[in-house]
Enzyme design. Structure first.
Site, PDB file in Angstrom:
ATOM      1  CE  LYS A 108      -4.187  -1.703   0.038  1.00  0.00           C
ATOM      2  NZ  LYS A 108      -4.070  -2.793  -0.882  1.00  0.00           N
ATOM      3  CE  LYS A 111      -5.405  -9.885  -3.151  1.00  0.00           C
ATOM      4  NZ  LYS A 111      -6.662  -9.895  -2.507  1.00  0.00           N
ATOM      5  CE  LYS A 165     -13.929  -6.117  -2.465  1.00  0.00           C
ATOM      6  NZ  LYS A 165     -13.019  -5.970  -1.319  1.00  0.00           N
TER       7      LYS A 165
HETATM    8  P1  ADP Z   1      -9.739  -7.278  -2.259  1.00  0.00           P
HETATM    9  O1  ADP Z   1      -8.359  -7.819  -2.034  1.00  0.00           O
HETATM   10  O2  ADP Z   1     -10.288  -7.624  -3.557  1.00  0.00           O
HETATM   11  O3  ADP Z   1      -9.873  -5.810  -1.923  1.00  0.00           O
HETATM   12  P2  ADP Z   1     -10.695  -7.907   0.363  1.00  0.00           P
HETATM   13  O4  ADP Z   1      -9.359  -7.399   0.798  1.00  0.00           O
HETATM   14  O5  ADP Z   1     -11.866  -7.172   0.868  1.00  0.00           O
HETATM   15  O6  ADP Z   1     -10.682  -7.994  -1.216  1.00  0.00           O
HETATM   16  O7  ADP Z   1     -10.800  -9.457   0.706  1.00  0.00           O
HETATM   17  C1  ADP Z   1     -11.935 -10.087   1.226  1.00  0.00           C
HETATM   18  C2  ADP Z   1     -11.689 -11.571   1.316  1.00  0.00           C
HETATM   19  O8  ADP Z   1     -11.504 -12.122   0.022  1.00  0.00           O
HETATM   20  C3  ADP Z   1     -10.415 -11.938   2.106  1.00  0.00           C
HETATM   21  O9  ADP Z   1     -10.671 -13.106   2.843  1.00  0.00           O
HETATM   22  C4  ADP Z   1      -9.399 -12.196   1.033  1.00  0.00           C
HETATM   23  O10 ADP Z   1      -8.373 -13.087   1.445  1.00  0.00           O
HETATM   24  C5  ADP Z   1     -10.268 -12.815  -0.041  1.00  0.00           C
HETATM   25  N1  ADP Z   1      -9.657 -12.596  -1.356  1.00  0.00           N
HETATM   26  C6  ADP Z   1      -9.526 -11.418  -2.013  1.00  0.00           C
HETATM   27  N2  ADP Z   1      -8.929 -11.604  -3.207  1.00  0.00           N
HETATM   28  C7  ADP Z   1      -8.667 -12.930  -3.298  1.00  0.00           C
HETATM   29  C8  ADP Z   1      -8.059 -13.759  -4.289  1.00  0.00           C
HETATM   30  N3  ADP Z   1      -7.639 -13.256  -5.436  1.00  0.00           N
HETATM   31  N4  ADP Z   1      -7.947 -15.075  -4.051  1.00  0.00           N
HETATM   32  C9  ADP Z   1      -8.402 -15.621  -2.883  1.00  0.00           C
HETATM   33  N5  ADP Z   1      -8.981 -14.905  -1.913  1.00  0.00           N
HETATM   34  C10 ADP Z   1      -9.121 -13.577  -2.099  1.00  0.00           C
END
Ligand code: ADP
Ligand code: TRP
Length: 305
Positions: A111, A194, A197
Site C-alpha cells: 500500500k 492475485k 478489487k
Molecule cells: P480485495 O483484495 O479484492 O480488496 P478484500 O481485501 O476485501 O478484497 O478481501 C476479502 C476476502 O476475500 C479476504 O478473505 C481475502 O483473502 C479474499 N480474497 C480477495 N482476493 C482474493 C483472491 N484473489 N484469491 C483468494 N482470496 C481472495
C-alpha cells in the site's frame, strides 16, 4: 459450535477471488458454526476515504453477500463501524503491537508503494484492527484467502502478547480456514498476481457486470505465444487461465484443454471462449439475485439493523 469471524472491505464489487477465497467457506460454515460476518468499512477508509463511494459500496457488498447465499438467519451479518467495542479494543491493542513488526507487513509495504501520497497511520495499524475484529469474538476459525495469512499470524502474536503481559488466557488463538483445506489464491487476468478489487478492472472478474463486459475481459486476458514442445511447462499467465478454469469448469473440459496444451495443439482463443462461457454460467444466477436485492434498500437496511 466453533466461533467463526471474517470480514470483506467495501471497496468495490465482489469478484471470483472473494467468492472462492472467502465467501464459499462462509456458506459452508454458516450451516454449522457460530458465524460473525461483517463489512469492514473502517478498514476501507485506509485506502478509500470518500463517503459517497463508501455508502454505495456498503450496499453493493451487502446485496452481494445475500445474493451469494449468506443468510442473516444463520449468522450475524453486520457493519464493522456499528460495533463500538471494535474501535475501543483497537485503542488498547495498539499498545501491544510494535512499529517494527507492523512495518514488515506485506500489505503495508504494497500500500505504501501504491498510494505514496496517502501513507496514513491507519495503513500501518491495519493488522491491529483486523486482529481486534477477530479477537473480540474469541474466534477459532477465520475463513480468508491466502493473502491474509500474515495478518492471521499477527493476530495470534498480538493476542498471545496481551495474554502473557496480563497473565491471562482471555484471547483464543484463531486459525485461517478454507473449505478446500488449503488457503486459496485466485489469480487475476493480467498475469500479475492475485485478483483484487484494487488491481484494475481488466484484471478482475466481478459478479455485477454484464455478460459482454465479462467476456471481453476474459478474451483479452494475457497469454504467451503458445507451447512449442510437447509437455512444455506452462507460463504464469497460462497457468492462471487454467487455475480459473479449475474453479468454474467441469473436469472433462479441463483435461480436454490440458491434453491440447500437452500436445502443443492448444488455441488460446478457444480456451478463453470456454472459460468465459463457464464463468458466465456461474456468475449470472448470482448477478440476477444481486440486482434483486439492490432494488430493495429497505430489505438491505433491515438486515443490518
Ligand atoms: P480485495 O483484495 O479484492 O480488496 P478484500 O481485501 O476485501 O478484497 O478481501 C476479502 C476476502 O476475500 C479476504 O478473505 C481475502 O483473502 C479474499 N480474497 C480477495 N482476493 C482474493 C483472491 N484473489 N484469491 C483468494 N482470496 C481472495
Ligand atoms: N483484511 C481483510 C482483507 O483485506 C479484511 C478483514 C478485515 C478481515 N477484518 C477482518 C478478514 C477480520 C477476516 C477477519 O481481505
Amino acid at each position: 459450535m466453533a466461533v467463526v469471524v471474517s470480514g470483506i472491505r467495501p471497496t468495490g464489487m465482489l469478484h471470483l477471488g472473494n467468492y472462492f477465497g472467502a465467501v464459499k467457506s462462509f456458506l459452508q460454515m454458516q450451516e454449522k458454526h457460530d458465524c460473525f460476518f461483517f463489512i469492514a468499512d473502517i478498514h476501507s477508509l485506509t485506502t478509500h476515504p470518500t463517503p459517497e463511494n463508501l455508502h454505495s459500496n456498503v450496499k453493493q457488498v451487502l446485496a452481494e453477500h445475500l445474493a451469494m447465499g449468506i443468510d442473516p438467519d444463520k449468522c450475524a451479518l453486520f457493519i464493522q463501524s456499528d460495533v463500538p467495542a471494535i474501535s475501543e479494543l483497537y485503542t488498547y491493542m495498539n499498545m501491544n503491537a510494535y512499529i517494527g513488526e507492523l512495518e514488515r507487513s506485506v500489505t503495508y509495504k504494497e500500500k505504501k508503494a501504491s498510494q505514496p501520497k496517502n501513507i496514513n497511520a491507519g495503513l500501518l495499524t491495519y493488522p491491529v484492527l483486523m486482529a481486534v475484529d477477530i479477537l473480540v469474538h474469541h474466534a477459532e476459525f477465520v475463513p480468508v484467502g491466502k493473502d491474509q495469512q500474515q495478518h492471521l499470524e499477527m493476530t495470534r502474536q498480538f493476542g498471545n502478547r496481551f495474554n502473557n503481559l496480563y497473565n491471562t488466557d482471555y484471547f483464543k488463538e484463531p486459525q485461517a480456514y478454507s473449505n478446500t483445506g488449503e488457503l486459496v489464491k485466485v489469480p487475476g487476468l493480467t498475469g500479475k498476481g492475485k485478483m483484487s478489487k484494487s488491481s484494475g478492472d481488466e484484471d478482475t472478474i466481478v459478479f455485477d457486470q454484464d455478460d459482454k463486459t465479462i467476456t471481453k475481459k476474459i478474451m483479452r486476458a494475457k497469454t504467451d505465444t503458445g507451447p512449442t514442445e510437447l509437455n512444455q511447462a506452462k507460463s504464469e499467465e497460462i497457468q492462471n487461465l487454467f487455475d480459473l478454469m479449475a474453479l468454474v469448469s467441469d473436469t472433462s473440459t479441463i483435461s480436454h484443454f490440458d491434453d491440447l496444451y500437452a500436445k502443443a495443439e492448444i488455441r488460446y482463443g478457444d480456451l478463453k471462449k470456454q472459460l468465459a462461457e463457464d464463468v458466465l454460467k456461474f456468475v449470472s444466477p448470482i448477478r440476477e439475485k444481486i440486482n434483486y436485492y439492490k432494488k430493495w434498500p429497505a430489505l438491505l437496511s433491515g438486515v443490518i439493523l
